[in-house]
Design a protein around this motif. Structure first.
Motif, short mmCIF file in Angstrom:
data_model
loop_
_atom_site.label_atom_id
_atom_site.label_comp_id
_atom_site.label_asym_id
_atom_site.label_seq_id
_atom_site.Cartn_x
_atom_site.Cartn_y
_atom_site.Cartn_z
N SER A 18 0.84 -0.89 -0.40
CA SER A 18 -0.03 0.34 0.21
C SER A 18 0.96 1.05 -0.11
O SER A 18 0.18 2.41 -0.39
N LEU B 189 -7.91 -3.39 1.37
CA LEU B 189 -7.84 -3.48 0.47
C LEU B 189 -9.02 -5.07 0.11
O LEU B 189 -8.90 -6.20 0.75
N SER C 100 -6.88 -4.00 -6.91
CA SER C 100 -5.40 -4.01 -6.03
C SER C 100 -5.47 -2.06 -5.80
O SER C 100 -6.02 -1.10 -6.04
N TRP C 101 -4.84 -2.21 -5.05
CA TRP C 101 -4.38 -0.78 -3.85
C TRP C 101 -4.01 0.20 -5.69
O TRP C 101 -4.52 1.33 -5.00
#
Length: 289
Positions: A68, A143, A271-272
């Motif tokens: 992250s 997430l 996804s992040w």
């Protein structure tokens, strides 16, 4: 008069010393979760904000903290990040225990699975007790499965958080049994107004923003936003472009200074990468409980 000034100066120094002593970083070091905590590079003289960061299904807190890049954001802005592991172990990593909702393994959490709501609120309590974390500035993000867990925290213990920001995982309770395209209002009755900012990608095929997918998903992001708008007393839906690749949908004119919105990256995956960490922190920092 000189003596009086000296006494005032001494008193101020004493008060400052007491204030500094209230934060006990050594207490943080002693916590069993220490390996999953990131303290800002400048140090903590406390009390500072706390961001709870929840990994995706079959992930770990350490992986989430790495991927992250929130640690770097914390260093710039001076907050603590806690990235714990979920309470249910799998063949690889962990998943979160959301009661009544199947995990990505397809099975319901076992009856004896750790109560992750109790665990996470207990973690917050332990961090606040060190004097280094401000209980009025606690935020949650996560997430995918961690985003769903973040949403669940907002549904059941909203008063513990100043704001939440689910990533590719915004929910507002379980799907309605009679109509899975809608959120069941009985399963998300927020106990307090709670600002919400979600992040998502419109090319996400795991948790598609249009709904469908796995049994735990089903209803759309728009349906989740609508439910949070009801919970926060919002009246004005809106949509706007924030740039060539990002647009925002949400609700304005909410009660108690809250807001409800989702930022969507065009072509964004599961996804992040769909998150702007600086925008997330700017959102968090505007709110306190």
């Amino acid at each position: 008069m000189v003596v009086f000034r000296l006494l005032i100066t001494f008193a101020l120094c004493f008060v400052a010393g007491v204030a500094r002593a209230e934060c006990r970083p050594g207490s943080i070091e002693a916590l069993p979760e220490r390996a999953m905590l990131h303290l800002p590079a400048a140090g903590v003289t406390g009390p500072v904000p706390l961001v709870i960061l929840l990994h995706g299904s079959t992930g770990t807190g350490a992986e989430m903290l790495r991927d992250s890049h929130l640690a770097e954001t914390a260093d710039r802005h001076g907050f603590v990040v806690a990235a714990p592991d979920g309470g249910i172990a799998t063949d690889r990593g962990f998943v979160w225990n959301i009661p009544g909702v199947p995990t990505v393994t397809g099975s319901m959490p076992a009856r004896d699975a750790r109560d992750d709501v109790r665990y996470l609120t207990g973690l917050i309590d332990r961090l606040v007790a060190t004097g280094c974390v401000d209980g009025a500035r606690v935020y949650a993000t996560g997430l995918s499965g961690g985003g769903r867990m973040t949403s669940w925290l907002g549904c059941v213990v909203a008063r513990r958080f100043a704001a939440i920001a689910p990533v590719v995982g915004l929910r507002a309770g379980r799907p309605l049994t009679s109509n899975v395209s809608r959120a069941d209002p009985a399963t998300c009755r927020s106990t307090a107004p709670l600002p919400v900012l979600a992040f998502a990608g419109d090319a996400d095929t795991t948790n598609p923003i249009t709904g469908g997918g796995a049994p735990y998903w089903q209803y759309s992001q728009a349906a989740a936003l609508q439910r949070w708008a009801v919970l926060n007393g919002c009246s004005d839906p809106y949509a706007r472009n924030l740039g060539a690749t990002v647009y925002e949908q949400g609700y304005a004119r909410c009660q108690h200074g809250t807001s409800v919105a989702a930022r969507v990256t065009r072509g964004g995956p599961h996804s992040w990468s769909v998150v702007d960490n600086e925008a997330m922190w700017a959102f968090f920092s505007r709110h306190r409980r």
